[in-house]
Design a protein around this motif. Structure first.
Motif, PDB file in Angstrom:
ATOM      1  N   GLU A  19      -1.604   1.909   6.094  1.00 39.37           N
ATOM      2  CA  GLU A  19      -2.207   1.019   5.103  1.00 39.37           C
ATOM      3  C   GLU A  19      -2.726   1.791   3.893  1.00 39.37           C
ATOM      4  OE1 GLU A  19      -2.124  -2.235   4.816  1.00 39.37           O
ATOM      5  OE2 GLU A  19      -0.831  -2.179   6.572  1.00 39.37           O
ATOM      6  N   ARG A  22       0.204   2.182   1.618  1.00 42.50           N
ATOM      7  CA  ARG A  22       0.490   0.890   0.987  1.00 42.50           C
ATOM      8  C   ARG A  22      -0.552   0.560  -0.087  1.00 42.50           C
ATOM      9  NH1 ARG A  22       2.160  -2.136   6.641  1.00 42.50           N
ATOM     10  NH2 ARG A  22       4.353  -1.501   6.635  1.00 42.50           N
ATOM     11  N   GLN A  32       6.814   3.293  -4.504  1.00 41.10           N
ATOM     12  CA  GLN A  32       7.469   2.804  -3.295  1.00 41.10           C
ATOM     13  C   GLN A  32       8.966   3.043  -3.418  1.00 41.10           C
ATOM     14  OE1 GLN A  32       8.002  -1.528  -2.423  1.00 41.10           O
ATOM     15  NE2 GLN A  32       6.601  -1.091  -0.721  1.00 41.10           N
TER      16      GLN A  32
END
Length: 196
Positions: A19, A22, A32
């Motif tokens: 996470e 992300r 990304q």
């Protein structure tokens, strides 16, 4: 690492959670990678792992995400000068020293408040609660008595200080406006209680 790493493997290599990567992607700190054609997973290059480690270290040193972004731009700029990085580090150091002084003031205030509290009296006679509710009462001003909401979200300004405190004489020399910050204000309240 020639073919790249899955997000889980990249996170393990960088010492963070999935996470976290992300989150960095959403903040624009990490790119990304594109999803391969078909059902393949995104693969992260070694440079991403190195970048995530850099972000983690700078955050541990107290740099904000905006400051991290500035450092990343300098890192990626071949023409950047060491003096630019030093300026950011010097500014952060000054900020750290300010925070340390603030924490030291809070520590002194809390130590004096806890020393003033016998611990065996009713809540309405507790010096710590008295000082805290005195500060809470300072939020309410005569100008806000028309019923506008209090900043802390408890009722309205016309409800008076929250939590309610028993009627008592004002602390001698005390000010309803905490000019010296919360620590200085509570210390002033404590000194006033000692003179009662």
């Amino acid at each position: 690492m020639k073919r790249g790493l899955s997000i889980g493997a990249a996170a393990r290599e960088a010492g963070v959670g999935i996470e976290t990567i992300r989150f960095y992607e959403r903040q624009g700190l990490v790119s990304q990678p594109p999803r391969p054609e078909g059902a393949g997973m995104r693969l992260y290059p070694a440079a991403t792992v190195e970048r995530v480690r850099f972000i983690k270290v700078t955050q541990e040193l107290g740099f904000s995400l905006r400051e991290v972004q500035d450092l990343l731009k300098l890192w990626a700029d071949p023409s950047a000068d060491c003096a630019d990085v030093r300026d950011l580090a010097v500014a952060k150091l000054a900020d750290v020293h300010r925070k340390i002084r603030g924490l030291q003031e809070i520590g002194v205030t809390l130590e004096r408040l806890t020393n003033a509290c016998p611990g065996n009296v009713g809540l309405r006679e507790c010096p710590v609660m008295d000082a805290l509710t005195s500060h809470a009462g300072a939020v309410t001003t005569p100008e806000s008595s028309g019923g506008c909401p209090n900043p802390d979200g408890f009722g309205t300004a016309s409800d008076g200080p929250w939590p309610p405190r028993p009627a008592a004489a004002a602390s001698p020399g005390g000010s309803r406006t905490p000019d010296g910050g919360l620590g200085g204000y509570l210390l002033g309240q404590l000194m006033g209680m000692r003179r009662r």
